[in-house]
Motif scaffolding. Structure first.
Motif, short mmCIF file in Angstrom:
data_model
loop_
_atom_site.label_atom_id
_atom_site.label_comp_id
_atom_site.label_asym_id
_atom_site.label_seq_id
_atom_site.Cartn_x
_atom_site.Cartn_y
_atom_site.Cartn_z
N ASP A 157 1.36 2.63 -32.09
CA ASP A 157 2.35 2.64 -33.16
C ASP A 157 3.65 3.24 -32.63
O ASP A 157 3.81 3.48 -31.42
N GLY A 158 4.61 3.45 -33.52
CA GLY A 158 5.91 3.97 -33.09
C GLY A 158 5.82 5.35 -32.45
O GLY A 158 6.54 5.63 -31.47
N HIS A 159 4.97 6.22 -32.96
CA HIS A 159 4.81 7.55 -32.37
C HIS A 159 4.27 7.43 -30.94
O HIS A 159 4.81 8.05 -30.01
N HIS A 160 3.23 6.65 -30.79
CA HIS A 160 2.58 6.47 -29.49
C HIS A 160 3.58 5.94 -28.46
O HIS A 160 3.70 6.45 -27.35
N ARG A 161 4.31 4.90 -28.85
CA ARG A 161 5.27 4.28 -27.94
C ARG A 161 6.38 5.25 -27.55
O ARG A 161 6.75 5.37 -26.38
N ARG A 162 6.91 5.98 -28.54
CA ARG A 162 7.98 6.94 -28.27
C ARG A 162 7.53 8.03 -27.30
O ARG A 162 8.26 8.39 -26.36
N GLY A 168 7.70 9.27 -19.63
CA GLY A 168 7.97 8.51 -18.41
C GLY A 168 6.79 7.67 -17.96
O GLY A 168 6.79 7.15 -16.84
N ILE A 169 5.80 7.47 -18.83
CA ILE A 169 4.63 6.68 -18.48
C ILE A 169 4.91 5.19 -18.62
O ILE A 169 4.35 4.37 -17.88
N VAL A 170 5.79 4.83 -19.57
CA VAL A 170 6.23 3.44 -19.71
C VAL A 170 7.75 3.43 -19.71
O VAL A 170 8.38 4.47 -19.96
N PRO A 171 8.39 2.29 -19.44
CA PRO A 171 9.86 2.23 -19.45
C PRO A 171 10.46 2.63 -20.79
O PRO A 171 9.84 2.44 -21.85
N GLN A 172 11.67 3.15 -20.76
CA GLN A 172 12.32 3.68 -21.95
C GLN A 172 12.45 2.66 -23.08
O GLN A 172 12.33 3.00 -24.24
N ARG A 173 12.71 1.42 -22.75
CA ARG A 173 12.94 0.41 -23.79
C ARG A 173 11.72 -0.49 -24.02
O ARG A 173 11.84 -1.55 -24.63
N ALA A 174 10.58 -0.07 -23.55
CA ALA A 174 9.37 -0.89 -23.71
C ALA A 174 9.01 -1.06 -25.18
O ALA A 174 8.94 -0.09 -25.93
N ASP A 175 8.79 -2.31 -25.59
CA ASP A 175 8.32 -2.55 -26.95
C ASP A 175 6.81 -2.35 -27.00
O ASP A 175 6.19 -1.95 -26.01
N THR A 176 6.21 -2.63 -28.15
CA THR A 176 4.77 -2.38 -28.30
C THR A 176 3.94 -3.20 -27.32
O THR A 176 3.02 -2.68 -26.68
N ALA A 177 4.27 -4.48 -27.17
CA ALA A 177 3.49 -5.34 -26.27
C ALA A 177 3.62 -4.87 -24.83
O ALA A 177 2.63 -4.81 -24.09
N ARG A 178 4.83 -4.54 -24.41
CA ARG A 178 5.04 -4.09 -23.03
C ARG A 178 4.36 -2.74 -22.79
O ARG A 178 3.81 -2.48 -21.71
N GLY A 207 3.24 13.06 -32.52
CA GLY A 207 4.52 12.49 -32.94
C GLY A 207 4.96 12.94 -34.31
O GLY A 207 6.16 13.00 -34.60
N GLN A 208 4.00 13.27 -35.16
CA GLN A 208 4.32 13.73 -36.51
C GLN A 208 4.68 15.21 -36.55
O GLN A 208 5.28 15.67 -37.52
N THR A 209 4.31 15.94 -35.51
CA THR A 209 4.52 17.39 -35.52
C THR A 209 5.59 17.83 -34.52
O THR A 209 6.67 18.29 -34.92
N PHE A 210 5.34 17.65 -33.23
CA PHE A 210 6.26 18.16 -32.21
C PHE A 210 7.22 17.10 -31.66
O PHE A 210 8.42 17.33 -31.56
N CYS A 211 6.70 15.94 -31.31
CA CYS A 211 7.53 14.93 -30.66
C CYS A 211 8.13 13.98 -31.70
O CYS A 211 7.91 12.77 -31.69
N ARG A 212 8.93 14.55 -32.58
CA ARG A 212 9.50 13.78 -33.68
C ARG A 212 10.64 12.89 -33.19
O ARG A 212 11.25 13.17 -32.15
N PRO A 213 10.97 11.85 -33.95
CA PRO A 213 11.97 10.88 -33.47
C PRO A 213 13.33 11.49 -33.18
O PRO A 213 13.94 11.22 -32.15
#
Length: 234
Positions: A157-162, A168-178, A207-213
């Motif tokens: 989901d959005g939290h996971h991807r962000r 730095g595990i996936v590229p900065q602009r990677a969408d869900t599929a990528r 993502g809901q607690t510490f790594c917020r958008p």
């Protein structure tokens, strides 16, 4: 000749992240009795855009309870479905997508039945699901992983991807599929479908607690040591 470069270091990072999040938040395990049948999970995803999980759970349960079968839901008018999906953030869009999705399954399978997917490899099953209206990578992975199918597919989901981007595990602009394509080859081989489900739920909690958008609390983050963005800002 292809060189053997050894294990991907990101695999070990995922292991450390899992351990650190379990230590901080405790176990988040979906018990077998909480795994829903695949069509329920599919419907939940189709109607659930930008809607809290509890609201989508209630809407999905009430649709099946009121109409008695997914075939009867498919036969309902779009206006009737929209009226019953008022909990959803976008009830009109949810109603349109749901009706289109269920009717597409009926047209191809004769009824709203996904049992044929149990005979397919996970990747093929997900490709089939993604041909349905309103179904993208997150939902197809959810059907395969979080339902009674219990397959090794990472729900993102959005939290996971962000978080994966910031670490730095996936590229900065990677969408869900990528993001999915980048993560699946590096998931620890010993992780079961349940481990992958817990990983997703733990990252969602992070993502809901510490790594917020907008305002990440990096100083308090339990996985700071493995996060490129967090270390740069420290």
């Amino acid at each position: 000749m292809e060189l053997d470069l050894g294990p991907d270091p990101r695999t070990e990072i995922l292991r450390r992240v899992q351990a650190a999040l379990i230590e901080r938040f405790g176990r988040i395990i979906r018990p077998p009795e909480k795994r829903r049948e695949p069509v329920w999970v599919l419907v939940h995803g189709v109607i659930g855009a930008q809607t809290k999980t509890a609201a989508s759970n209630a809407s999905t349960d009430e649709l099946l309870s009121e109409y008695g079968s997914w075939e009867h839901v498919a036969q309902a008018s779009r206006a009737a479905l929209e009226e019953r999906l008022q909990r959803q953030t976008f009830p009109s869009v949810s109603a349109q997508r749901l009706k289109a999705c269920l009717n597409a399954i009926i047209e191809e399978r004769g009824s709203v039945d996904l049992r044929h997917l149990s005979n397919l490899p996970t990747d093929e099953a997900m490709k089939w699901l993604q041909t349905l209206p309103g179904v993208a990578r997150k939902n197809s992975a959810g059907v395969m992983n979080a339902s009674t199918f219990a397959r090794r597919a990472m729900v993102i989901d959005g939290h996971h991807r962000r978080i994966m981007q910031r670490m730095g595990i996936v590229p900065q602009r990677a969408d869900t599929a990528r993001t999915y394509n980048a993560l699946m080859p590096i998931v620890p081989q010993e992780w079961s479908a349940a481990d992958m489900d817990e990983h997703h739920l733990l990252l969602k909690k992070l993502g809901q607690t510490f790594c917020r958008p907008r305002k990440a609390q990096c100083g308090e983050c339990p996985v700071l040591q493995d996060c490129e963005t967090g270390r740069e800002g420290a």
